[in-house]
Design a protein around this motif. Structure first.
Motif, PDB file in Angstrom:
ATOM      1  N   VAL A  56       0.507   0.654  14.913  1.00 36.35           N
ATOM      2  CA  VAL A  56       1.562   1.335  14.584  1.00 36.35           C
ATOM      3  C   VAL A  56       2.766   0.704  15.389  1.00 36.35           C
ATOM      4  O   VAL A  56       3.867   0.687  14.653  1.00 36.35           O
ATOM      5  N   ALA A  57       2.593   0.178  16.545  1.00 41.35           N
ATOM      6  CA  ALA A  57       3.843  -0.500  17.147  1.00 41.35           C
ATOM      7  C   ALA A  57       4.161  -1.474  16.348  1.00 41.35           C
ATOM      8  O   ALA A  57       5.494  -1.803  16.258  1.00 41.35           O
ATOM      9  N   VAL A  58       3.466  -2.403  15.719  1.00 39.06           N
ATOM     10  CA  VAL A  58       3.799  -3.653  15.079  1.00 39.06           C
ATOM     11  C   VAL A  58       4.502  -3.208  13.837  1.00 39.06           C
ATOM     12  O   VAL A  58       5.540  -3.814  13.542  1.00 39.06           O
ATOM     13  N   LEU A  59       3.928  -2.215  13.113  1.00 42.52           N
ATOM     14  CA  LEU A  59       4.593  -1.664  12.045  1.00 42.52           C
ATOM     15  C   LEU A  59       6.172  -1.001  12.168  1.00 42.52           C
ATOM     16  O   LEU A  59       7.073  -1.140  11.481  1.00 42.52           O
ATOM     17  N   GLU A  60       6.187  -0.354  13.319  1.00 44.06           N
ATOM     18  CA  GLU A  60       7.382   0.307  13.845  1.00 44.06           C
ATOM     19  C   GLU A  60       8.520  -0.897  14.119  1.00 44.06           C
ATOM     20  O   GLU A  60       9.630  -0.737  13.806  1.00 44.06           O
ATOM     21  N   ALA A  61       7.946  -1.950  14.797  1.00 40.18           N
ATOM     22  CA  ALA A  61       8.810  -3.073  15.192  1.00 40.18           C
ATOM     23  C   ALA A  61       9.415  -3.636  13.920  1.00 40.18           C
ATOM     24  O   ALA A  61      10.752  -4.252  13.723  1.00 40.18           O
ATOM     25  N   ALA A  62       8.685  -3.579  12.794  1.00 43.05           N
ATOM     26  CA  ALA A  62       9.186  -4.257  11.518  1.00 43.05           C
ATOM     27  C   ALA A  62      10.029  -3.307  10.878  1.00 43.05           C
ATOM     28  O   ALA A  62      10.509  -3.625   9.711  1.00 43.05           O
ATOM     29  N   ASP A  63      10.118  -1.951  11.383  1.00 45.18           N
ATOM     30  CA  ASP A  63      10.759  -1.017  10.704  1.00 45.18           C
ATOM     31  C   ASP A  63      10.066  -0.436   9.212  1.00 45.18           C
ATOM     32  O   ASP A  63      10.859   0.049   8.519  1.00 45.18           O
ATOM     33  N   LEU A  64       8.894  -0.835   9.161  1.00 45.70           N
ATOM     34  CA  LEU A  64       8.337  -0.246   7.945  1.00 45.70           C
ATOM     35  C   LEU A  64       7.872   1.144   8.144  1.00 45.70           C
ATOM     36  O   LEU A  64       7.543   1.745   7.105  1.00 45.70           O
ATOM     37  N   ILE A  65       7.550   1.629   9.215  1.00 47.61           N
ATOM     38  CA  ILE A  65       7.375   3.092   9.685  1.00 47.61           C
ATOM     39  C   ILE A  65       8.120   3.428  10.810  1.00 47.61           C
ATOM     40  O   ILE A  65       8.954   2.779  11.562  1.00 47.61           O
ATOM     41  N   VAL A  66       8.465   4.909  10.668  1.00 45.31           N
ATOM     42  CA  VAL A  66       9.362   5.665  11.748  1.00 45.31           C
ATOM     43  C   VAL A  66       8.437   6.684  12.372  1.00 45.31           C
ATOM     44  O   VAL A  66       7.683   7.374  11.828  1.00 45.31           O
TER      45      VAL A  66
END
Length: 131
Positions: A56-66
């Motif tokens: 989830v942190a990787v997806l959040e760093a890519a701004d793909l999730i909030v």
């Protein structure tokens, strides 16, 4: 409608890195369908809660999730703006490759010189009949 700016090289790297594993792509798919808690997401995978948190942190760093806090829970939802920007980037890559393939097709479709034309041009004139 707000104009989308192009992704920076760092953003492109983060997006492709985030989408490089099937677990993260699945988490993104699930959060596109509906907002979910990290705990709910973690229950869907045969890995530790901490491992899912890292995804989830990787997806959040890519701004793909909030991710947002609601009480003690952390709720996760897909970021449609960044998904649209990533999709636009991939569409540009697709267009680039389609145009290259079309040019290659055109090149291969050109009529090659007939064998008679190339033979006549390369024959030694001293070997003609009547010498």
């Amino acid at each position: 409608m707000v104009a989308q700016r192009e992704l920076s090289e760092a953003e492109v790297d983060r997006v492709f890195h985030a989408l490089a594993t099937s677990t993260r792509r699945d988490i993104l798919r699930r959060t596109i369908e509906r907002e979910q808690s990290v705990s709910t997401l973690a229950s869907e995978y045969e890995m530790s809660f901490a491992a899912v948190q890292k995804h989830v942190a990787v997806l959040e760093a890519a701004d793909l999730i909030v991710k947002r806090a609601e009480g003690r829970e952390r709720l996760v939802r897909a970021n449609p703006e960044m998904i649209a920007r990533a999709r636009a980037l991939l569409a540009r890559y697709e267009e680039l490759w389609r145009s290259r393939i079309a040019r290659l097709d055109d090149l291969l479709a050109e009529t090659p010189a007939s064998p008679a034309d190339t033979t006549e041009a390369t024959e030694d004139p001293r070997t003609e009949e009547g010498d």
